[in-house]
Write a protein that holds these residues in place. Structure first.
Motif, PDB file in Angstrom:
ATOM      1  N   LYS A  79       0.834  -1.203   0.000  1.00 55.85           N
ATOM      2  CA  LYS A  79       0.000   0.000   0.000  1.00 55.85           C
ATOM      3  C   LYS A  79       0.870   1.255   0.000  1.00 55.85           C
ATOM      4  CE  LYS A  79      -3.828  -2.344   2.209  1.00 55.85           C
ATOM      5  NZ  LYS A  79      -4.710  -2.451   3.363  1.00 55.85           N
ATOM      6  N   GLY A  80       1.957   1.204  -0.756  1.00 52.52           N
ATOM      7  CA  GLY A  80       2.829   2.357  -0.901  1.00 52.52           C
ATOM      8  C   GLY A  80       3.799   2.604   0.242  1.00 52.52           C
ATOM      9  N   VAL A  81       3.789   1.728   1.240  1.00 50.58           N
ATOM     10  CA  VAL A  81       4.650   1.909   2.404  1.00 50.58           C
ATOM     11  C   VAL A  81       5.793   0.897   2.362  1.00 50.58           C
ATOM     12  CG1 VAL A  81       4.750   1.859   4.933  1.00 50.58           C
ATOM     13  CG2 VAL A  81       2.700   2.726   3.782  1.00 50.58           C
ATOM     14  N   ALA A  82       7.013   1.393   2.478  1.00 51.57           N
ATOM     15  CA  ALA A  82       8.195   0.523   2.473  1.00 51.57           C
ATOM     16  C   ALA A  82       8.193  -0.379   3.698  1.00 51.57           C
ATOM     17  CB  ALA A  82       9.464   1.372   2.456  1.00 51.57           C
ATOM     18  N   GLN A  83       8.575  -1.640   3.501  1.00 52.73           N
ATOM     19  CA  GLN A  83       8.628  -2.584   4.610  1.00 52.73           C
ATOM     20  C   GLN A  83       9.823  -2.338   5.533  1.00 52.73           C
ATOM     21  OE1 GLN A  83       6.023  -4.959   5.202  1.00 52.73           O
ATOM     22  NE2 GLN A  83       5.320  -3.283   3.937  1.00 52.73           N
ATOM     23  N   PHE A  84      10.879  -1.783   4.993  1.00 51.03           N
ATOM     24  CA  PHE A  84      12.042  -1.415   5.792  1.00 51.03           C
ATOM     25  C   PHE A  84      12.161   0.096   5.717  1.00 51.03           C
ATOM     26  CE2 PHE A  84      12.864  -5.813   4.567  1.00 51.03           C
ATOM     27  CZ  PHE A  84      13.114  -6.369   5.817  1.00 51.03           C
ATOM     28  N   SER A  85      12.126   0.743   6.852  1.00 43.65           N
ATOM     29  CA  SER A  85      12.016   2.203   6.890  1.00 43.65           C
ATOM     30  C   SER A  85      13.180   2.937   6.225  1.00 43.65           C
ATOM     31  CB  SER A  85      11.877   2.667   8.340  1.00 43.65           C
ATOM     32  OG  SER A  85      13.012   2.268   9.090  1.00 43.65           O
ATOM     33  N   TRP A  86      14.311   2.312   6.094  1.00 46.53           N
ATOM     34  CA  TRP A  86      15.483   2.988   5.527  1.00 46.53           C
ATOM     35  C   TRP A  86      15.455   3.071   4.005  1.00 46.53           C
ATOM     36  CZ3 TRP A  86      18.331   0.367   2.007  1.00 46.53           C
ATOM     37  CH2 TRP A  86      18.254  -1.039   2.021  1.00 46.53           C
TER      38      TRP A  86
END
Length: 163
Positions: A79-86
């Protein structure tokens, strides 16, 4: 190449890693894995870095909801959100920590089970134990959907409650 295929097939019978791929393909996967180790666990003990690498490789081999390769898994968005924040803003890794991350990634990529204790075999998730950089929404989800199984470095490994 054959040794890598045999090891990964024994760990993950439906592994996509065993396709005849060029050395550059595997080098690219190790590079992505090393970047994840670097940004998720640099400065932590080697054991903790290996667990981060293992969980990333295990997700790729699991193939239920993650990418089919370590690179796809590391850079996956839901949903457009990276699984790893970096991943959206990381600068190039460097220094001794980067060299260590590359060594860890190569070791775990070629022999995943050699570097992880049995109690973490089913782990597919981890988060910082202190919740630094973890959104409230993610923290709630971890607490409701997952079961903590072990701490490693500054992280906690989790299982799905149904595992």
């Amino acid at each position: 190449m054959k040794k890598l295929c045999i090891i990964l097939l024994s760990l993950f019978p439906t592994s996509v890693f065993c396709m005849e791929k060029s050395t550059s393909y595997h080098e690219a996967q190790i590079f992505c894995l090393a970047k994840n180790v670097y940004y998720e666990a640099r400065g932590e003990p080697t054991y903790a870095q290996k667990v981060v690498a293992y969980i990333t490789v295990a997700r790729a081999a699991d193939r239920r909801e993650w990418g089919k390769t370590p690179c796809e898994t590391v850079y996956q968005k839901i949903k457009g959100v990276a699984q790893f924040s970096w991943t959206p803003y990381a600068e190039g890794p460097k220094g001794v920590a980067w060299e260590n991350a590359k060594e860890v990634a190569k070791a775990v990529y070629t022999e995943p089970m050699k570097h992880v204790p049995k109690n973490l075999k089913c782990a597919r998730y981890y988060k910082r134990t202190d919740n630094l950089g973890v959104s409230d929404r993610s923290a709630k989800w971890f607490n409701s959907a997952l079961k903590p199984i072990d701490k490693f470095g500054n992280h906690t490994a989790y299982l799905e409650k149904k595992c």
